[in-house]
Design a protein around this motif. Structure first.
Motif, PDB file in Angstrom:
ATOM      1  N   VAL A   1       0.814  -1.223   0.000  1.00 16.19           N
ATOM      2  CA  VAL A   1       0.000   0.000   0.000  1.00 16.19           C
ATOM      3  C   VAL A   1       0.848   1.273   0.000  1.00 16.19           C
ATOM      4  CG1 VAL A   1      -1.651   1.355   1.377  1.00 16.19           C
ATOM      5  CG2 VAL A   1      -2.075  -1.062   0.950  1.00 16.19           C
ATOM      6  N   PRO A   2       1.893   1.387   0.830  1.00 11.96           N
ATOM      7  CA  PRO A   2       2.669   2.633   0.812  1.00 11.96           C
ATOM      8  C   PRO A   2       3.352   2.911  -0.531  1.00 11.96           C
ATOM      9  CG  PRO A   2       3.189   1.368   2.782  1.00 11.96           C
ATOM     10  CD  PRO A   2       2.342   0.504   1.908  1.00 11.96           C
ATOM     11  N   PHE A   3       3.559   1.863  -1.339  1.00 13.22           N
ATOM     12  CA  PHE A   3       4.234   2.052  -2.618  1.00 13.22           C
ATOM     13  C   PHE A   3       3.268   2.277  -3.764  1.00 13.22           C
ATOM     14  CE2 PHE A   3       6.866  -0.804   0.007  1.00 13.22           C
ATOM     15  CZ  PHE A   3       7.939   0.043   0.194  1.00 13.22           C
ATOM     16  N   ALA A   4       1.986   2.200  -3.486  1.00 13.28           N
ATOM     17  CA  ALA A   4       0.979   2.379  -4.530  1.00 13.28           C
ATOM     18  C   ALA A   4       0.775   3.864  -4.805  1.00 13.28           C
ATOM     19  CB  ALA A   4      -0.335   1.739  -4.104  1.00 13.28           C
ATOM     20  N   HIS A   5       0.219   4.148  -5.967  1.00 11.23           N
ATOM     21  CA  HIS A   5      -0.130   5.516  -6.332  1.00 11.23           C
ATOM     22  C   HIS A   5      -1.152   6.043  -5.333  1.00 11.23           C
ATOM     23  CE1 HIS A   5      -1.924   8.803  -8.674  1.00 11.23           C
ATOM     24  NE2 HIS A   5      -0.706   8.888  -9.210  1.00 11.23           N
ATOM     25  N   VAL A   6      -1.084   7.324  -5.036  1.00 14.90           N
ATOM     26  CA  VAL A   6      -1.931   7.929  -4.011  1.00 14.90           C
ATOM     27  C   VAL A   6      -3.411   7.699  -4.303  1.00 14.90           C
ATOM     28  CG1 VAL A   6      -2.595  10.120  -2.950  1.00 14.90           C
ATOM     29  CG2 VAL A   6      -0.200   9.669  -3.474  1.00 14.90           C
ATOM     30  N   ASN A   7      -3.815   7.822  -5.556  1.00 15.47           N
ATOM     31  CA  ASN A   7      -5.229   7.667  -5.896  1.00 15.47           C
ATOM     32  C   ASN A   7      -5.679   6.210  -5.872  1.00 15.47           C
ATOM     33  OD1 ASN A   7      -5.518  10.411  -6.261  1.00 15.47           O
ATOM     34  ND2 ASN A   7      -4.955  10.308  -8.425  1.00 15.47           N
ATOM     35  N   LEU A   8      -4.751   5.245  -5.995  1.00 12.52           N
ATOM     36  CA  LEU A   8      -5.112   3.830  -6.011  1.00 12.52           C
ATOM     37  C   LEU A   8      -4.851   3.133  -4.677  1.00 12.52           C
ATOM     38  CD1 LEU A   8      -3.784   2.803  -9.537  1.00 12.52           C
ATOM     39  CD2 LEU A   8      -6.115   3.373  -8.875  1.00 12.52           C
ATOM     40  N   GLY A   9      -4.186   3.811  -3.765  1.00 16.58           N
ATOM     41  CA  GLY A   9      -3.842   3.210  -2.487  1.00 16.58           C
ATOM     42  C   GLY A   9      -5.054   2.804  -1.678  1.00 16.58           C
ATOM     43  N   TRP A  10      -6.106   3.613  -1.698  1.00 23.97           N
ATOM     44  CA  TRP A  10      -7.288   3.285  -0.911  1.00 23.97           C
ATOM     45  C   TRP A  10      -8.006   2.058  -1.466  1.00 23.97           C
ATOM     46  CZ3 TRP A  10     -12.183   3.371  -3.004  1.00 23.97           C
ATOM     47  CH2 TRP A  10     -12.325   4.007  -4.243  1.00 23.97           C
ATOM     48  N   ILE A  11      -7.956   1.852  -2.790  1.00 19.04           N
ATOM     49  CA  ILE A  11      -8.563   0.656  -3.388  1.00 19.04           C
ATOM     50  C   ILE A  11      -7.800  -0.583  -2.939  1.00 19.04           C
ATOM     51  CG2 ILE A  11      -9.021  -0.555  -5.558  1.00 19.04           C
ATOM     52  CD1 ILE A  11      -9.509   2.194  -6.830  1.00 19.04           C
ATOM     53  N   LEU A  12      -6.483  -0.487  -2.939  1.00 14.23           N
ATOM     54  CA  LEU A  12      -5.656  -1.593  -2.480  1.00 14.23           C
ATOM     55  C   LEU A  12      -5.898  -1.858  -0.993  1.00 14.23           C
ATOM     56  CD1 LEU A  12      -3.530  -3.634  -3.343  1.00 14.23           C
ATOM     57  CD2 LEU A  12      -1.773  -1.949  -2.836  1.00 14.23           C
ATOM     58  N   LEU A  13      -6.069  -0.802  -0.226  1.00 23.40           N
ATOM     59  CA  LEU A  13      -6.347  -0.945   1.204  1.00 23.40           C
ATOM     60  C   LEU A  13      -7.696  -1.645   1.445  1.00 23.40           C
ATOM     61  CD1 LEU A  13      -4.938  -0.217   3.838  1.00 23.40           C
ATOM     62  CD2 LEU A  13      -6.248   1.892   3.869  1.00 23.40           C
ATOM     63  N   LEU A  14      -8.717  -1.284   0.674  1.00 20.93           N
ATOM     64  CA  LEU A  14     -10.019  -1.950   0.793  1.00 20.93           C
ATOM     65  C   LEU A  14      -9.929  -3.416   0.373  1.00 20.93           C
ATOM     66  CD1 LEU A  14     -12.546   0.740  -0.497  1.00 20.93           C
ATOM     67  CD2 LEU A  14     -12.270  -0.121   1.829  1.00 20.93           C
ATOM     68  N   ALA A  15      -9.168  -3.692  -0.668  1.00 19.91           N
ATOM     69  CA  ALA A  15      -8.994  -5.085  -1.106  1.00 19.91           C
ATOM     70  C   ALA A  15      -8.290  -5.907  -0.023  1.00 19.91           C
ATOM     71  CB  ALA A  15      -8.208  -5.131  -2.413  1.00 19.91           C
ATOM     72  N   CYS A  16      -7.288  -5.313   0.616  1.00 17.96           N
ATOM     73  CA  CYS A  16      -6.585  -5.998   1.712  1.00 17.96           C
ATOM     74  C   CYS A  16      -7.534  -6.281   2.863  1.00 17.96           C
ATOM     75  CB  CYS A  16      -5.419  -5.155   2.213  1.00 17.96           C
ATOM     76  SG  CYS A  16      -4.100  -4.961   1.030  1.00 17.96           S
ATOM     77  N   ALA A  17      -8.322  -5.297   3.237  1.00 24.12           N
ATOM     78  CA  ALA A  17      -9.278  -5.482   4.333  1.00 24.12           C
ATOM     79  C   ALA A  17     -10.291  -6.567   3.986  1.00 24.12           C
ATOM     80  CB  ALA A  17      -9.982  -4.163   4.646  1.00 24.12           C
ATOM     81  N   GLY A  18     -10.759  -6.569   2.744  1.00 19.21           N
ATOM     82  CA  GLY A  18     -11.706  -7.596   2.302  1.00 19.21           C
ATOM     83  C   GLY A  18     -11.101  -8.988   2.368  1.00 19.21           C
ATOM     84  N   LEU A  19      -9.868  -9.123   1.889  1.00 14.76           N
ATOM     85  CA  LEU A  19      -9.197 -10.427   1.930  1.00 14.76           C
ATOM     86  C   LEU A  19      -8.976 -10.899   3.364  1.00 14.76           C
ATOM     87  CD1 LEU A  19      -6.483 -10.387  -0.878  1.00 14.76           C
ATOM     88  CD2 LEU A  19      -8.263 -12.084  -0.546  1.00 14.76           C
ATOM     89  N   LEU A  20      -8.541  -9.999   4.219  1.00 12.49           N
ATOM     90  CA  LEU A  20      -8.294 -10.379   5.615  1.00 12.49           C
ATOM     91  C   LEU A  20      -9.588 -10.741   6.350  1.00 12.49           C
ATOM     92  CD1 LEU A  20      -5.527  -7.791   6.542  1.00 12.49           C
ATOM     93  CD2 LEU A  20      -5.256 -10.247   6.213  1.00 12.49           C
ATOM     94  N   LEU A  21     -10.658 -10.007   6.096  1.00 12.82           N
ATOM     95  CA  LEU A  21     -11.943 -10.329   6.721  1.00 12.82           C
ATOM     96  C   LEU A  21     -12.483 -11.668   6.214  1.00 12.82           C
ATOM     97  CD1 LEU A  21     -13.722  -6.869   6.845  1.00 12.82           C
ATOM     98  CD2 LEU A  21     -12.961  -8.261   8.774  1.00 12.82           C
ATOM     99  N   HIS A  22     -12.339 -11.922   4.920  1.00  9.01           N
ATOM    100  CA  HIS A  22     -12.799 -13.197   4.366  1.00  9.01           C
ATOM    101  C   HIS A  22     -11.981 -14.357   4.925  1.00  9.01           C
ATOM    102  CE1 HIS A  22     -13.561 -16.278   1.199  1.00  9.01           C
ATOM    103  NE2 HIS A  22     -14.796 -15.847   1.431  1.00  9.01           N
ATOM    104  N   ALA A  23     -10.682 -14.163   5.058  1.00  8.13           N
ATOM    105  CA  ALA A  23      -9.827 -15.208   5.634  1.00  8.13           C
ATOM    106  C   ALA A  23     -10.220 -15.473   7.091  1.00  8.13           C
ATOM    107  CB  ALA A  23      -8.360 -14.801   5.554  1.00  8.13           C
ATOM    108  N   ALA A  24     -10.527 -14.420   7.835  1.00  8.72           N
ATOM    109  CA  ALA A  24     -10.957 -14.598   9.228  1.00  8.72           C
ATOM    110  C   ALA A  24     -12.290 -15.344   9.288  1.00  8.72           C
ATOM    111  CB  ALA A  24     -11.066 -13.244   9.921  1.00  8.72           C
ATOM    112  N   TRP A  25     -13.199 -15.020   8.382  1.00  7.84           N
ATOM    113  CA  TRP A  25     -14.497 -15.707   8.328  1.00  7.84           C
ATOM    114  C   TRP A  25     -14.310 -17.200   8.026  1.00  7.84           C
ATOM    115  CZ3 TRP A  25     -19.403 -14.575   9.494  1.00  7.84           C
ATOM    116  CH2 TRP A  25     -20.396 -15.447   9.035  1.00  7.84           C
ATOM    117  N   LEU A  26     -13.487 -17.520   7.031  1.00  5.16           N
ATOM    118  CA  LEU A  26     -13.233 -18.921   6.679  1.00  5.16           C
ATOM    119  C   LEU A  26     -12.589 -19.676   7.845  1.00  5.16           C
ATOM    120  CD1 LEU A  26     -11.910 -18.697   3.002  1.00  5.16           C
ATOM    121  CD2 LEU A  26     -14.177 -19.415   3.783  1.00  5.16           C
TER     122      LEU A  26
END
Length: 174
Positions: free
Chosen positions: A52-77
């Motif tokens: 995330v820190p290396f991503a473009h400023v405008n795309l960083g939040w999308i990557l952050l949401l994708a990370c949160a989604g993956l981590l939440l799904h992994a916790a659910w599984l």
């Protein structure tokens, strides 16, 4: 008891018929192989979080949401697999599973006609298999039990309990 242990415990004891003398013979948790997919998803989410820190400023939040989604799904599984229990008692077999709502499927020992143990090649190497219960009923809630550790020993436990209950007829001496 810690928070994670409390959340992942399906409270098997409240499903027992204690007044009738029912006792747990074996409580089967999922084999560690069932947790590989959630671990891979969590690893992917964490590795993307590092990027995330290396991503473009405008795309960083999308990557952050994708990370949160993956981590939440992994916790659910992980929670789903941890709360899935197969229990063998002196009277019946049952399975309790579910995260937000709990599903209980029960089969008396007298209704078990056949137990198939399937062990795929990787299951034979890693020490797990799958149970398939056959009974007189066409549709049942307790048919396939996946990712059972030491399936041959667990099958013998069930056969022993059924034999001790006197449901298969007397033993024939050699």
């Amino acid at each position: 008891m810690g928070f994670l242990a409390a959340v992942s415990d399906p409270h098997i004891g409240r499903h027992l018929l204690r007044e009738e003398g029912e006792v747990i013979v074996d409580e089967v948790r999922k084999h560690w192989v069932a947790f590989v997919r959630p671990a891979l998803e969590a690893s992917l989410g964490l590795s993307a979080l590092v990027a995330v820190p290396f991503a473009h400023v405008n795309l960083g939040w999308i990557l952050l949401l994708a990370c949160a989604g993956l981590l939440l799904h992994a916790a659910w599984l992980t929670l789903r697999e941890a709360r899935d229990r197969f229990v063998i008692t002196n009277m019946r077999v049952f399975r309790v599973h579910g995260v937000l709502s709990t599903h209980l499927a029960t089969m008396p020992l007298s209704r078990i006609l056949d137990i198939s143990v399937r062990k795929p090649l990787h299951g034979r190497v890693l020490g797990f298999g799958h149970f398939c219960f056959e009974s007189a009923a066409q549709e049942q809630g307790l048919r396939d039990i996946r990712h059972v550790g030491s399936p041959d020993q667990r099958d013998l436990v069930i056969q022993r309990v059924v034999q001790r209950a006197g449901l298969r007829g007397p033993r024939v001496p050699n």
